[in-house]
Every structure is written in C-alpha cells, then in structure tokens.
Motif scaffolding. Structure first.
Motif, PDB file in Angstrom:
ATOM      1  N   SER A   1       0.738  -1.140  -0.048  1.00  0.00           N
ATOM      2  CA  SER A   1       0.156   0.002   0.110  1.00  0.00           C
ATOM      3  C   SER A   1       0.845   1.364  -0.214  1.00  0.00           C
ATOM      4  O   SER A   1       0.690   2.185  -0.743  1.00  0.00           O
ATOM      5  CB  SER A   1      -1.009   0.215   1.255  1.00  0.00           C
ATOM      6  OG  SER A   1      -1.465   1.120   1.178  1.00  0.00           O
ATOM      7  N   SER A   2       1.898   1.188   0.779  1.00  0.00           N
ATOM      8  CA  SER A   2       2.807   2.302   1.066  1.00  0.00           C
ATOM      9  C   SER A   2       3.561   2.376  -0.631  1.00  0.00           C
ATOM     10  O   SER A   2       3.906   3.528  -0.837  1.00  0.00           O
ATOM     11  CB  SER A   2       3.651   2.121   2.019  1.00  0.00           C
ATOM     12  OG  SER A   2       4.800   2.399   1.708  1.00  0.00           O
ATOM     13  N   GLN A   3       3.919   1.551  -1.165  1.00  0.00           N
ATOM     14  CA  GLN A   3       4.681   1.569  -2.615  1.00  0.00           C
ATOM     15  C   GLN A   3       3.740   2.260  -3.429  1.00  0.00           C
ATOM     16  O   GLN A   3       4.141   3.011  -4.257  1.00  0.00           O
ATOM     17  CB  GLN A   3       5.038   0.281  -3.008  1.00  0.00           C
ATOM     18  CG  GLN A   3       6.199  -0.552  -2.032  1.00  0.00           C
ATOM     19  CD  GLN A   3       6.546  -1.645  -2.388  1.00  0.00           C
ATOM     20  OE1 GLN A   3       5.810  -2.448  -3.354  1.00  0.00           O
ATOM     21  NE2 GLN A   3       7.561  -2.412  -2.295  1.00  0.00           N
TER      22      GLN A   3
ATOM     23  N   PHE B   1       7.304  -2.487 -11.495  1.00  0.00           N
ATOM     24  CA  PHE B   1       8.647  -2.101 -11.085  1.00  0.00           C
ATOM     25  C   PHE B   1       9.053  -2.395  -9.606  1.00  0.00           C
ATOM     26  O   PHE B   1       8.020  -1.988  -8.688  1.00  0.00           O
ATOM     27  CB  PHE B   1       9.071  -0.791 -11.519  1.00  0.00           C
ATOM     28  CG  PHE B   1       9.299  -0.752 -12.895  1.00  0.00           C
ATOM     29  CD1 PHE B   1      10.237  -0.944 -13.820  1.00  0.00           C
ATOM     30  CD2 PHE B   1       8.122  -0.186 -13.734  1.00  0.00           C
ATOM     31  CE1 PHE B   1      10.343  -0.741 -15.049  1.00  0.00           C
ATOM     32  CE2 PHE B   1       8.325   0.113 -14.990  1.00  0.00           C
ATOM     33  CZ  PHE B   1       9.214  -0.195 -15.801  1.00  0.00           C
ATOM     34  N   SER B   2      10.187  -2.571  -9.119  1.00  0.00           N
ATOM     35  CA  SER B   2      10.628  -2.510  -7.746  1.00  0.00           C
ATOM     36  C   SER B   2      10.707  -1.305  -7.209  1.00  0.00           C
ATOM     37  O   SER B   2      10.838  -0.323  -8.160  1.00  0.00           O
ATOM     38  CB  SER B   2      11.856  -3.403  -7.584  1.00  0.00           C
ATOM     39  OG  SER B   2      12.900  -2.628  -7.890  1.00  0.00           O
ATOM     40  N   PRO B   3      10.534  -0.985  -5.968  1.00  0.00           N
ATOM     41  CA  PRO B   3      10.624   0.522  -5.527  1.00  0.00           C
ATOM     42  C   PRO B   3      12.048   0.818  -5.796  1.00  0.00           C
ATOM     43  O   PRO B   3      12.369   2.034  -6.149  1.00  0.00           O
ATOM     44  CB  PRO B   3      10.469   0.116  -3.893  1.00  0.00           C
ATOM     45  CG  PRO B   3       9.875  -1.029  -3.673  1.00  0.00           C
ATOM     46  CD  PRO B   3       9.965  -1.796  -4.809  1.00  0.00           C
TER      47      PRO B   3
ATOM     48  N   LYS C   1      12.726   4.255  -8.090  1.00  0.00           N
ATOM     49  CA  LYS C   1      13.785   5.443  -7.583  1.00  0.00           C
ATOM     50  C   LYS C   1      14.764   5.635  -8.519  1.00  0.00           C
ATOM     51  O   LYS C   1      15.194   6.806  -8.599  1.00  0.00           O
ATOM     52  CB  LYS C   1      14.253   4.890  -5.985  1.00  0.00           C
ATOM     53  CG  LYS C   1      13.323   5.114  -5.102  1.00  0.00           C
ATOM     54  CD  LYS C   1      14.082   4.600  -3.774  1.00  0.00           C
ATOM     55  CE  LYS C   1      12.965   4.431  -2.651  1.00  0.00           C
ATOM     56  NZ  LYS C   1      13.494   3.450  -1.554  1.00  0.00           N
ATOM     57  N   ALA C   2      15.337   4.608  -9.279  1.00  0.00           N
ATOM     58  CA  ALA C   2      16.400   4.899 -10.326  1.00  0.00           C
ATOM     59  C   ALA C   2      15.746   5.757 -11.684  1.00  0.00           C
ATOM     60  O   ALA C   2      16.604   6.299 -12.292  1.00  0.00           O
ATOM     61  CB  ALA C   2      16.993   3.705 -10.814  1.00  0.00           C
ATOM     62  N   ILE C   3      14.558   5.729 -11.910  1.00  0.00           N
ATOM     63  CA  ILE C   3      13.943   6.423 -12.880  1.00  0.00           C
ATOM     64  C   ILE C   3      13.807   7.814 -12.530  1.00  0.00           C
ATOM     65  O   ILE C   3      13.105   8.478 -11.366  1.00  0.00           O
ATOM     66  CB  ILE C   3      12.653   5.945 -13.518  1.00  0.00           C
ATOM     67  CG1 ILE C   3      12.746   4.373 -13.608  1.00  0.00           C
ATOM     68  CG2 ILE C   3      11.897   6.741 -14.565  1.00  0.00           C
ATOM     69  CD1 ILE C   3      11.230   3.894 -13.877  1.00  0.00           C
ATOM     70  N   THR C   4      14.508   8.742 -13.203  1.00  0.00           N
ATOM     71  CA  THR C   4      14.425  10.229 -12.967  1.00  0.00           C
ATOM     72  C   THR C   4      12.939  10.764 -13.357  1.00  0.00           C
ATOM     73  O   THR C   4      12.400  10.224 -14.147  1.00  0.00           O
ATOM     74  CB  THR C   4      15.574  10.905 -13.728  1.00  0.00           C
ATOM     75  OG1 THR C   4      15.087  10.933 -15.097  1.00  0.00           O
ATOM     76  CG2 THR C   4      16.859  10.439 -13.513  1.00  0.00           C
TER      77      THR C   4
END
Length: 97
Positions: free
Chosen positions: A5-7, A49-51, A55-58
C-alpha cells in the motif's frame, strides 16, 4: 500488505503531478482520455517495477515515459472515429509509403 500500500502511495505521489501537468498542457489528452482512469492504469503499470527500480527513474524520464503512454492511449482509438472514405484514404496513403 502495508508495504504494498505504501509503495502504491509513493507511485501515486510521483505519477499524479506528472499526469496533472501533461493533461493541463495537452488538449488531446483532455478530449480523449479520462484522467483518473489513466492514473489508475499508470499506477498499475509502474507497480510492476520494484521500489528500487522506480527510484532509479528520474523525474524527466518518468515524465517522458508517461507522456508516450498517454499519446499512445489518446491516438489508439482515433482510427475508429474515421468514416469509411477516410479509412480508404488512410489505407491508400499507407500503401504508397
């Protein structure tokens, strides 16, 4: 379950402002797409996608990807709006290329 849920909340927080801006700047999206429906679809799509991957996607790259997806969604039904004569003209033009 809480983590999932938080993701999703994090995804929504990233996707929502991008979609809002793209809709504000593009009349085609306003005419052809439902904003809430697109947000739901995009969240489901990017939820794959994993978190860490997200995060790696700008921000710039995420905006570019979302814009491409929205363009595809907006124009995908366009051929259905054509009359039989317009479809024939389209087919002829495609054959010539």
């Amino acid at each position: 379950m809480q983590e999932t849920s938080s993701q999703r909340d994090i995804l929504i927080a990233r996707i929502l402002p991008i979609v809002e801006k793209l809709f504000r700047d593009n009349n085609l999206y306003k005419l052809k797409l439902g904003k809430q429906e697109m947000i739901k679809m995009l969240v489901n799509m990017f939820d794959q996608f994993s978190p860490e991957e997200m995060k790696a996607i700008t921000e710039h790259e995420l905006t570019r990807r979302i814009d491409k997806i929205l363009v595809l969604e907006a124009v995908s039904g366009t051929l259905n709006d054509l009359t039989p004569e317009q479809i024939k003209m389209y087919d002829e033009a495609v054959k010539r290329k």
